[in-house]
Every structure is written in C-alpha cells, then in structure tokens.
Design a protein around this motif. Structure first.
Motif, short mmCIF file in Angstrom:
data_model
loop_
_atom_site.label_atom_id
_atom_site.label_comp_id
_atom_site.label_asym_id
_atom_site.label_seq_id
_atom_site.Cartn_x
_atom_site.Cartn_y
_atom_site.Cartn_z
N TRP A 18 74.03 40.65 107.47
CA TRP A 18 74.67 41.28 106.32
C TRP A 18 74.61 42.80 106.37
O TRP A 18 75.34 43.49 105.64
CB TRP A 18 74.02 40.83 105.01
CG TRP A 18 72.52 41.05 104.98
CD1 TRP A 18 71.55 40.14 105.32
CD2 TRP A 18 71.83 42.25 104.64
NE1 TRP A 18 70.30 40.69 105.20
CE2 TRP A 18 70.45 42.00 104.78
CE3 TRP A 18 72.23 43.51 104.22
CZ2 TRP A 18 69.47 42.95 104.53
CZ3 TRP A 18 71.27 44.48 103.97
CH2 TRP A 18 69.91 44.19 104.12
N HIS A 105 70.15 35.58 104.64
CA HIS A 105 71.44 35.15 105.18
C HIS A 105 71.23 33.84 105.94
O HIS A 105 70.40 33.76 106.84
CB HIS A 105 72.04 36.19 106.12
CG HIS A 105 73.39 35.79 106.66
ND1 HIS A 105 74.52 35.81 105.88
CD2 HIS A 105 73.77 35.31 107.87
CE1 HIS A 105 75.55 35.39 106.59
NE2 HIS A 105 75.12 35.07 107.80
N LEU A 111 80.82 35.98 105.85
CA LEU A 111 80.68 37.24 105.14
C LEU A 111 82.03 37.91 105.00
O LEU A 111 82.95 37.66 105.78
CB LEU A 111 79.72 38.17 105.88
CG LEU A 111 78.25 37.77 105.91
CD1 LEU A 111 77.52 38.51 107.01
CD2 LEU A 111 77.60 38.03 104.55
N PRO A 211 79.15 42.46 102.86
CA PRO A 211 78.04 43.15 103.53
C PRO A 211 77.86 44.58 103.02
O PRO A 211 76.72 45.07 102.95
CB PRO A 211 78.45 43.13 105.01
CG PRO A 211 79.42 42.01 105.14
CD PRO A 211 80.15 41.96 103.83
N ALA A 214 75.95 44.35 99.78
CA ALA A 214 74.58 43.93 100.06
C ALA A 214 73.79 45.08 100.67
O ALA A 214 72.60 45.27 100.36
CB ALA A 214 74.60 42.72 101.01
N THR A 215 74.43 45.85 101.54
CA THR A 215 73.76 46.99 102.17
C THR A 215 73.37 48.04 101.14
O THR A 215 72.25 48.57 101.16
CB THR A 215 74.66 47.61 103.25
OG1 THR A 215 74.90 46.64 104.28
CG2 THR A 215 74.04 48.85 103.86
N THR A 271 73.50 36.09 101.03
CA THR A 271 74.73 36.76 101.43
C THR A 271 75.68 35.74 102.06
O THR A 271 75.26 34.90 102.86
CB THR A 271 74.45 37.90 102.41
OG1 THR A 271 73.72 37.40 103.53
CG2 THR A 271 73.66 39.01 101.75
N GLY A 272 76.95 35.85 101.70
CA GLY A 272 77.94 34.95 102.27
C GLY A 272 78.72 34.23 101.20
O GLY A 272 78.54 34.44 99.99
#
Length: 471
Positions: A18, A105, A111, A211, A214-215, A271-272
């Motif tokens: 991610w 993840h 993603l 992503p 999430a980052t 994530t996803g």
C-alpha cells in the motif's frame, strides 16, 4: 480480535504493497503543479485587452498568492516524501508493534491505481478532516455519527457522559464489563471519523482502497509530529469570491494524533477492495457490532455487493450508521433512488431511525435479531419487515427560520447558526423520526433546508458538503 487481523505485507522489511515510494508522490506533485501553473498562467499572461480589465495590482496579488501556495504545498509533499522509501525494492523499517495505526494488506486485495487520488484530492481531504478551518464539518458530520453510536453502543469512555436513567444505567453496566464495541469504517480516507471513534473507546478497524490515502494516513498517525502550512484550494479556479478563498492557508494536521495518544490506543486499517476483503470468506471477514459509512456507499461498482457485505459483517442486533449522498458512478447499473433503497433494506428486516443534522439527515439502521443483547432499535425507530411505511413526499419551499434549539436523536442540542471558518450561515427545519418539529407536518425521511451565504456565492468544496442521506 481474530487472526485475520494479523499483519501480512506490513510485517516484513520489504515495502508494504500500500505504501507509495518517493518517485510516485513526486509524480503526483508534478502533475498537480503542471495543471495549476497552466490555469494560473491564463490569468497572469494577459493580452493588452485583458490587461485593461484586470489592473496590474490584481495580477501582482494573484501571482504572489500563486507562488506562496506552490512553495507551501511543495514543502508539505517533501515532508511526506521523507517518510517514504526511495525505490520500489527498498527495505523499510518494520513498524513498531504498538503503532497507533496498524496498516494491514492482505495478499490478493486489489488496490486503487495511482491516479485514484490526485494531490488536489489529498489536499481537499486534509482541509476537510485535519484543519481548524473545517471544524464545522467535524462537528456537523462526524460528531453526530459518533454520538448516535454512543447512544446505542456506549464504549467505556462515553459511560461517564451518559444519562442516569434506568435504560442508560443498564447500558453503562454492560459497557464497563464487556469488551469495547467493534466498529468497521469502510472508505475511511484520512481516517478522521475512525480516529474519533477510537478516542471514544471503540475497537476500530477501517478500510481504504487508495494507496495514496493510506500513505498519507500512515504519515498523520505514525510519523507526523509537527503541523505544516498548506493551500488546499489553490487548484480550484472556479466560483471564488476573492483570492482569499482560493488561496486559503491552513495548518494541517490541526491536531497531532501521536501527541494526543492515550494509553493503549490503537486502530487497524486494511488496504484494498472492501468487498473482496470483507465478503463471506474474505481474508478480513469477521463480525462487528457496528458499520459506520460516511460518503461511501455511492462509490460502489455494484450496490448490492456493498449492502450484502455490510449485512454479512454485522452481528445480530448490530447497527449500520450511514451518512452521505447517492452520487453514483456514471456506469453503475443500479442507481437506486432513496425510496427504492429504503424499501429494499426494510425487506431485509432492518429497522431505521432518522436524525436531523444541519443540511442533511443522518440515518441509523439496525439489523434485527430475534434475541439480541444489544439495543437494536431506538425510541424513535419503527420495526419494519415487509411494510416499508409511507414513502417520503417531495419537500416544499419554506422561508428561512433560525432554530437555535434543534431536536436531535431524541434530545436537544444548541447549535451555532454560523459555520466557523468559511462564513456560511445555514437555517434548517429539523426532522426527527420523519416528523418536522417546527409545525408538526409529517415529512418522513426528509429534512427541509434553506440557506443564505455570506457573501452571495457558494464555494464548490462547500457545495460538496451538502447532501441528502437515505436509509
């Protein structure tokens, strides 16, 4: 919590799937600057005819604001880049076991692509969720969702603030002796709602497809210890009253989660793709006491997939709290109207409650069970099975009325008529349980709203905050 929540890709030293790398974030910045410079140049490089309309002092003011905003936004991105690996093959430090936000993840979870979230979108979310200028959004969108959950499933930290009547006393006793209620927050973005729920003592798991988001969320919760200047509306060239609107400067994040962290506080982000992860048999599937969706369900590729997945992760007697629009994707097959969706949910043995917010209606949906220990309905809800009840009629126009006392969730709260920071003044007529308080006219499921603005324009970002909500 089951074994499905143990980190997989995030546990090793390799770069998590991610997490963006520095070059990806730089590309996002370059694309943003290219577009902003192009738009700005059209206002700065003028013909002689255009210069007669726009005096030099106005052009100079715009150029100065443009350059200041660029410098600040570049500095913000550079700070984010410092927390990222340089290359795709780079090794990263294993996250600490006590990380505030534990990002998981699962292999096979799709993603979002890189362009799923532009820098402009990230900046707008920072403005909405993590700036003092949008505290009114926090108080009028997220806080009521938290309050409705506290009323139904009180966590330990909300026990002391509850009323002392017999029903509340029984809930308090249960909250003190049981595990904190579990809440799933799909489409969490930069996770402000999830954070607020965690701070109230709930066991929170959120999910994010992008992503990029999430980052940035990882940076806010696990890295950031200082605020940054940003100009989150610098790329918005339409419907601005003045340069001060487009070049609004904010400090973000307005609060620092690492500095505000209490003992034992943490939450999980998966994530996803939401449906892949949480459908029956999915790698993250488990049962939750509540699902809280905010500006989420219209992001679906298949509306039934979302509904069935949410239904599948809720415990018997669990609660689904939803707030947001029906602004479906263009190619979605089932673009259901509120009435159609309402009828379909009632056919699945869900009970509903309606609570008024300024400019919207919050819906709380309870999954019925024959014998459940948790409170699955409320005082203003009506159990429906095959009978969906009367369909909502179209709202009529009304003259503005300023209600300082608003009936909300069976109680009364004082609300400020002016939203802080952006200068908009709203008046709403309040609906509780499908009934308008002002004169008792029955308007099931709708809030009638009028508004004025100061000055007479509505910024497109603020416009996105207005919506109708369904159950």
């Amino acid at each position: 919590m089951g074994a499905t929540n143990s980190p997989q890709a995030s546990a090793g030293k390799g770069r998590p799937a991610w997490m963006l790398v520095q070059s990806q974030l730089q590309t996002t910045l370059d694309d943003y600057l290219k577009q902003v410079d192009k738009e700005a140049s059209r206002l700065l490089l003028l013909t002689a005819r255009e210069q007669r309309l726009i005096p030099k002092h106005l052009r100079d003011a715009r150029e100065k604001a443009h350059e200041e905003s660029k410098a600040a936004n570049i500095a913000l991105v550079n700070a984010l880049k410092q927390a990222l690996p340089e290359k795709f093959a780079s090794e990263v430090a294993e996250p600490p076991a006590d990380a505030l936000l534990k990002i998981v993840h699962h292999e096979g979870a799709k993603l979002g692509v890189q362009n799923y979230a532009s820098l402009g979108s990230i900046l707008l979310h920072l403005l909405r969720d993590w700036s003092a200028e949008c505290d009114h959004v926090i108080m009028n969108v997220y806080a009521p969702m938290v309050a409705q959950l506290q009323e139904r499933l009180p966590a330990r930290k909300s026990v002391d603030r509850m009323e002392t009547d017999s029903d509340a006393a029984a809930q308090c006793a249960e909250a003190r002796t049981s595990q904190p209620p579990s809440v799933l927050v799909p489409g969490s973005g930069l996770s402000r709602l999830a954070y607020m729920l965690m701070k109230e003592g709930y066991e929170v798991e959120c999910n994010e497809f992008s992503p990029a988001f999430a980052t940035v969320a990882n940076y806010i919760f696990n890295e950031c210890r200082t605020r940054h200047n940003a100009f989150p509306l610098a790329h918005v060239f339409g419907e601005n009253y003045g340069l001060s609107n487009q070049y609004l400067q904010v400090e973000t994040p307005s609060l620092l989660p690492l500095e505000e962290r209490g003992a034992g506080e943490s939450m999980v982000m998966t994530t996803g793709d939401f449906v892949y992860l949480y459908k029956a048999g999915g790698p993250a599937h488990r049962k939750f006491d509540c699902v809280a969706t905010c500006f989420f369900i219209d992001t679906c590729d298949d509306l039934l997939d979302y509904i069935e997945t949410i239904d599948g992760v809720l415990k018997d007697g669990g609660t689904w709290i939803n707030l947001g629009p029906l602004n479906y994707k263009k190619d979605l097959k089932l673009k259901l109207a509120w009435e159609e969706l309402h009828t379909g949910l009632c056919g699945r043995a869900w009970g509903t409650s309606s609570f008024s917010l300024r400019g919207s209606t919050l819906r709380t949906i309870s999954r019925q069970a024959s014998n459940c220990t948790r409170n699955s309905t409320t005082r203003s809800s009506r159990l429906r099975s095959s009978d969906p009840g009367p369909a909502p009629s179209a709202p009529a126009l009304h003259t503005p009325t300023d209600y300082s006392d608003q009936r909300w969730g069976g109680g009364t709260r004082r609300t400020s008529a002016k939203a802080s920071g952006l200068g908009w003044r709203f008046w709403t007529e309040t609906v509780v349980g499908g009934r308008r308080d002002s004169d008792g006219v029955s308007m099931p499921g709708l809030t009638l709203q009028t508004q004025t603005q100061e000055p007479a324009f509505l910024h497109p970002f603020v416009l996105k905050m207005r919506f109708l909500v369904f159950d």
